[in-house]
Design a protein around this motif. Structure first.
Motif, PDB file in Angstrom:
ATOM      1  N   VAL A 178       0.831  -1.207   0.000  1.00  0.00           N
ATOM      2  CA  VAL A 178       0.000   0.000   0.000  1.00  0.00           C
ATOM      3  C   VAL A 178       0.864   1.255   0.000  1.00  0.00           C
ATOM      4  CG1 VAL A 178      -1.809   1.280   1.220  1.00  0.00           C
ATOM      5  CG2 VAL A 178      -1.817  -1.228   1.270  1.00  0.00           C
ATOM      6  N   CYS A 179       0.508   2.193  -0.899  1.00  0.00           N
ATOM      7  CA  CYS A 179       1.116   3.524  -0.899  1.00  0.00           C
ATOM      8  C   CYS A 179      -0.003   4.556  -0.966  1.00  0.00           C
ATOM      9  CB  CYS A 179       2.126   3.689  -2.034  1.00  0.00           C
ATOM     10  SG  CYS A 179       1.438   3.720  -3.701  1.00  0.00           S
ATOM     11  N   LEU A 180       0.298   5.752  -1.362  1.00  0.00           N
ATOM     12  CA  LEU A 180      -0.678   6.837  -1.347  1.00  0.00           C
ATOM     13  C   LEU A 180      -1.723   6.697  -2.468  1.00  0.00           C
ATOM     14  CD1 LEU A 180      -1.458   9.463   0.091  1.00  0.00           C
ATOM     15  CD2 LEU A 180       0.092  10.662  -1.445  1.00  0.00           C
ATOM     16  N   GLY A 181      -1.287   6.674  -3.712  1.00  0.00           N
ATOM     17  CA  GLY A 181      -2.224   6.667  -4.828  1.00  0.00           C
ATOM     18  C   GLY A 181      -2.282   5.377  -5.611  1.00  0.00           C
ATOM     19  N   ASN A 182      -1.429   4.419  -5.292  1.00  0.00           N
ATOM     20  CA  ASN A 182      -1.346   3.124  -5.964  1.00  0.00           C
ATOM     21  C   ASN A 182      -0.973   3.268  -7.441  1.00  0.00           C
ATOM     22  OD1 ASN A 182      -3.495   0.296  -6.660  1.00  0.00           O
ATOM     23  ND2 ASN A 182      -1.392   0.252  -5.993  1.00  0.00           N
ATOM     24  N   ILE A 183      -0.072   4.237  -7.735  1.00  0.00           N
ATOM     25  CA  ILE A 183       0.412   4.360  -9.120  1.00  0.00           C
ATOM     26  C   ILE A 183       1.938   4.342  -9.216  1.00  0.00           C
ATOM     27  CG2 ILE A 183      -1.656   5.494 -10.008  1.00  0.00           C
ATOM     28  CD1 ILE A 183       0.023   8.154  -9.940  1.00  0.00           C
TER      29      ILE A 183
ATOM     30  N   THR B 120      -4.034   4.438  -0.377  1.00  0.00           N
ATOM     31  CA  THR B 120      -4.887   4.963   0.688  1.00  0.00           C
ATOM     32  C   THR B 120      -5.839   6.020   0.147  1.00  0.00           C
ATOM     33  OG1 THR B 120      -3.229   6.604   1.332  1.00  0.00           O
ATOM     34  CG2 THR B 120      -3.189   4.486   2.494  1.00  0.00           C
ATOM     35  N   GLY B 121      -5.479   6.663  -0.971  1.00  0.00           N
ATOM     36  CA  GLY B 121      -6.327   7.680  -1.590  1.00  0.00           C
ATOM     37  C   GLY B 121      -7.073   7.133  -2.788  1.00  0.00           C
ATOM     38  N   ASP B 122      -8.040   7.906  -3.259  1.00  0.00           N
ATOM     39  CA  ASP B 122      -8.875   7.447  -4.362  1.00  0.00           C
ATOM     40  C   ASP B 122      -8.682   8.234  -5.659  1.00  0.00           C
ATOM     41  OD1 ASP B 122     -10.054   9.865  -3.722  1.00  0.00           O
ATOM     42  OD2 ASP B 122     -12.053   9.039  -3.369  1.00  0.00           O
ATOM     43  N   TRP B 123      -7.620   9.008  -5.770  1.00  0.00           N
ATOM     44  CA  TRP B 123      -7.411   9.892  -6.917  1.00  0.00           C
ATOM     45  C   TRP B 123      -7.215   9.172  -8.232  1.00  0.00           C
ATOM     46  CZ3 TRP B 123      -4.033   9.806  -2.728  1.00  0.00           C
ATOM     47  CH2 TRP B 123      -4.349  10.696  -1.707  1.00  0.00           C
ATOM     48  N   HIS B 124      -6.642   7.982  -8.208  1.00  0.00           N
ATOM     49  CA  HIS B 124      -6.215   7.319  -9.441  1.00  0.00           C
ATOM     50  C   HIS B 124      -6.937   5.989  -9.695  1.00  0.00           C
ATOM     51  CE1 HIS B 124      -3.020  10.281  -9.605  1.00  0.00           C
ATOM     52  NE2 HIS B 124      -2.653   9.936  -8.387  1.00  0.00           N
ATOM     53  N   LEU B 125      -8.087   5.786  -9.082  1.00  0.00           N
ATOM     54  CA  LEU B 125      -8.790   4.506  -9.203  1.00  0.00           C
ATOM     55  C   LEU B 125      -8.937   4.083 -10.662  1.00  0.00           C
ATOM     56  CD1 LEU B 125     -11.632   4.915  -6.550  1.00  0.00           C
ATOM     57  CD2 LEU B 125      -9.389   3.835  -6.284  1.00  0.00           C
ATOM     58  N   GLY B 126      -8.536   2.845 -10.941  1.00  0.00           N
ATOM     59  CA  GLY B 126      -8.639   2.288 -12.280  1.00  0.00           C
ATOM     60  C   GLY B 126      -7.530   2.667 -13.229  1.00  0.00           C
ATOM     61  N   HIS B 127      -6.635   3.552 -12.811  1.00  0.00           N
ATOM     62  CA  HIS B 127      -5.549   3.991 -13.685  1.00  0.00           C
ATOM     63  C   HIS B 127      -4.364   3.024 -13.624  1.00  0.00           C
ATOM     64  CE1 HIS B 127      -6.878   8.486 -13.399  1.00  0.00           C
ATOM     65  NE2 HIS B 127      -7.790   7.706 -13.944  1.00  0.00           N
ATOM     66  N   PRO B 128      -3.599   2.929 -14.696  1.00  0.00           N
ATOM     67  CA  PRO B 128      -2.373   2.134 -14.663  1.00  0.00           C
ATOM     68  C   PRO B 128      -1.299   2.865 -13.856  1.00  0.00           C
ATOM     69  CG  PRO B 128      -2.561   3.257 -16.757  1.00  0.00           C
ATOM     70  CD  PRO B 128      -3.833   3.549 -16.003  1.00  0.00           C
ATOM     71  N   PRO B 129      -0.232   2.189 -13.517  1.00  0.00           N
ATOM     72  CA  PRO B 129       0.874   2.863 -12.835  1.00  0.00           C
ATOM     73  C   PRO B 129       1.380   4.066 -13.644  1.00  0.00           C
ATOM     74  CG  PRO B 129       1.151   0.508 -12.660  1.00  0.00           C
ATOM     75  CD  PRO B 129       0.008   0.744 -13.629  1.00  0.00           C
ATOM     76  N   HIS B 130       1.923   5.022 -12.931  1.00  0.00           N
ATOM     77  CA  HIS B 130       2.449   6.257 -13.505  1.00  0.00           C
ATOM     78  C   HIS B 130       3.474   5.917 -14.598  1.00  0.00           C
ATOM     79  CE1 HIS B 130       3.166  10.501 -13.469  1.00  0.00           C
ATOM     80  NE2 HIS B 130       4.349  10.448 -12.890  1.00  0.00           N
ATOM     81  N   PRO B 131       3.366   6.528 -15.788  1.00  0.00           N
ATOM     82  CA  PRO B 131       4.264   6.166 -16.898  1.00  0.00           C
ATOM     83  C   PRO B 131       5.760   6.181 -16.555  1.00  0.00           C
ATOM     84  CG  PRO B 131       2.449   7.473 -17.734  1.00  0.00           C
ATOM     85  CD  PRO B 131       2.326   7.481 -16.232  1.00  0.00           C
ATOM     86  N   PRO B 132       6.278   7.175 -15.812  1.00  0.00           N
ATOM     87  CA  PRO B 132       7.706   7.105 -15.485  1.00  0.00           C
ATOM     88  C   PRO B 132       8.060   5.901 -14.588  1.00  0.00           C
ATOM     89  CG  PRO B 132       6.910   9.355 -15.217  1.00  0.00           C
ATOM     90  CD  PRO B 132       5.711   8.488 -15.427  1.00  0.00           C
ATOM     91  N   MET B 133       7.128   5.480 -13.724  1.00  0.00           N
ATOM     92  CA  MET B 133       7.387   4.288 -12.903  1.00  0.00           C
ATOM     93  C   MET B 133       7.357   3.052 -13.778  1.00  0.00           C
ATOM     94  SD  MET B 133       8.295   2.746 -10.245  1.00  0.00           S
ATOM     95  CE  MET B 133       8.175   3.739  -8.773  1.00  0.00           C
TER      96      MET B 133
ATOM     97  N   LEU C  27       4.601  -3.681 -15.313  1.00  0.00           N
ATOM     98  CA  LEU C  27       3.511  -3.211 -14.452  1.00  0.00           C
ATOM     99  C   LEU C  27       2.273  -2.834 -15.269  1.00  0.00           C
ATOM    100  CD1 LEU C  27       5.544  -0.756 -12.150  1.00  0.00           C
ATOM    101  CD2 LEU C  27       5.287  -3.247 -11.946  1.00  0.00           C
ATOM    102  N   SER C  28       2.304  -3.034 -16.568  1.00  0.00           N
ATOM    103  CA  SER C  28       1.288  -2.474 -17.468  1.00  0.00           C
ATOM    104  C   SER C  28      -0.126  -2.990 -17.213  1.00  0.00           C
ATOM    105  CB  SER C  28       1.670  -2.716 -18.926  1.00  0.00           C
ATOM    106  OG  SER C  28       1.703  -4.104 -19.212  1.00  0.00           O
ATOM    107  N   ARG C  29      -0.265  -4.167 -16.672  1.00  0.00           N
ATOM    108  CA  ARG C  29      -1.608  -4.721 -16.454  1.00  0.00           C
ATOM    109  C   ARG C  29      -2.210  -4.320 -15.113  1.00  0.00           C
ATOM    110  NH1 ARG C  29      -0.071 -10.393 -19.053  1.00  0.00           N
ATOM    111  NH2 ARG C  29      -0.462  -9.811 -21.204  1.00  0.00           N
ATOM    112  N   LEU C  30      -1.437  -3.697 -14.245  1.00  0.00           N
ATOM    113  CA  LEU C  30      -1.932  -3.320 -12.924  1.00  0.00           C
ATOM    114  C   LEU C  30      -2.821  -2.082 -13.024  1.00  0.00           C
ATOM    115  CD1 LEU C  30       1.335  -3.859 -10.874  1.00  0.00           C
ATOM    116  CD2 LEU C  30      -0.503  -5.487 -11.344  1.00  0.00           C
ATOM    117  N   ARG C  31      -3.804  -2.000 -12.134  1.00  0.00           N
ATOM    118  CA  ARG C  31      -4.717  -0.856 -12.081  1.00  0.00           C
ATOM    119  C   ARG C  31      -4.903  -0.454 -10.617  1.00  0.00           C
ATOM    120  NH1 ARG C  31      -3.237  -0.974 -16.383  1.00  0.00           N
ATOM    121  NH2 ARG C  31      -4.363  -0.896 -18.364  1.00  0.00           N
ATOM    122  N   ALA C  32      -4.952   0.845 -10.398  1.00  0.00           N
ATOM    123  CA  ALA C  32      -5.044   1.375  -9.037  1.00  0.00           C
ATOM    124  C   ALA C  32      -6.401   1.058  -8.412  1.00  0.00           C
ATOM    125  CB  ALA C  32      -4.823   2.887  -9.045  1.00  0.00           C
ATOM    126  N   ARG C  33      -6.340   0.746  -7.136  1.00  0.00           N
ATOM    127  CA  ARG C  33      -7.535   0.568  -6.327  1.00  0.00           C
ATOM    128  C   ARG C  33      -7.255   1.132  -4.948  1.00  0.00           C
ATOM    129  NH1 ARG C  33      -8.063  -3.316  -2.456  1.00  0.00           N
ATOM    130  NH2 ARG C  33      -6.485  -4.931  -2.258  1.00  0.00           N
TER     131      ARG C  33
END
Length: 147
Positions: free
Chosen positions: A8-13, A39-52, A63-69
Motif C-alpha cells: 500500500v502507498c498513497l495513490g497506488n500508481i 490509501t487515496g482514491d485519486w487514481h482509481l482504475g488507472h495504470p501505474p504512472h508512466p515514469p514508474m 507493471l502495465s496490467r496493474l490498475r489502481a484501487r
C-alpha cells in the motif's frame, strides 16, 4: 497454504504497484499472492504512472496490467500481511483495521539499512532510486516470510 500480501502507498500508481511487480518477479515458485492498493482514491482504475512503468520495464518488471484501487477494511480479511510504504500510509491503513489482527508493517522493516520509508517518486522524481530500495526491501521480505 498461500500467503497473501498487500502493498500500500498513497495513490497506488508508483510505489505499491512497483512493489507488487517486483515481488511477483522475485517470488519464483513460492506459494505467494500479491496485490497493491492506495490509501487515496485519486487514481482509481488507472495504470501505474508512466515514469514508474518505464523505470520498472528497464529493470525487467512489467507493471502495465496493474490498475489502481483503494485499500478497504475487507483487505484485513483478504490478506495475511499488509505492507505500507511510509508511516502516513501505515497510519491510514491502521485507521481501517477494526478488530483485525492482520499484521501491518513498513516495507523498509525488511531492508538491511537505516531506511525508514520508501520515498514517493511521484514527488521526488527518483523512480530508479525508489525501485532499487523496493527491490532490496522485497528481497528481505521474501527471505523473512518464505525462505
Amino acid at each position: 497454504m498461500t500467503t497473501r500480501i498487500l502493498f500500500v502507498c498513497l495513490g497506488n500508481i508508483c510505489r505499491s504497484p512497483a512493489a507488487e511487480g517486483v515481488a511477483r518477479a522475485l517470488a519464483g515458485g513460492r506459494d505467494l499472492r500479491f496485490d497493491s492498493a492506495g490509501t487515496g482514491d485519486w487514481h482509481l482504475g488507472h495504470p501505474p504512472h508512466p515514469p514508474m512503468q518505464a523505470a520498472a520495464r528497464a529493470r525487467g518488471y512489467d507493471l502495465s496490467r496493474l490498475r489502481a484501487r483503494q485499500v478497504t477494511p475487507a483487505d484485513f480479511d483478504d490478506f495475511d500481511l499488509i505492507i505500507a510504504m511510509d508511516a502516513d500510509n501505515l497510519d491510514a491503513i491502521e485507521a481501517l483495521r477494526g478488530g483485525s489482527d492482520t499484521p501491518v508493517r513498513l516495507l523498509t522493516d525488511y531492508a538491511e539499512g537505516p531506511e525508514d520509508h520508501v520515498p514517493d517518486p511521484y514527488f521526488t522524481g527518483d523512480f530508479d532510486g525508489a525501485l532499487a530500495l523496493i527491490e532490496r526491501c522485497t528481497r528481505g521480505l521474501l527471505r523473512d516470510i518464505a525462505p
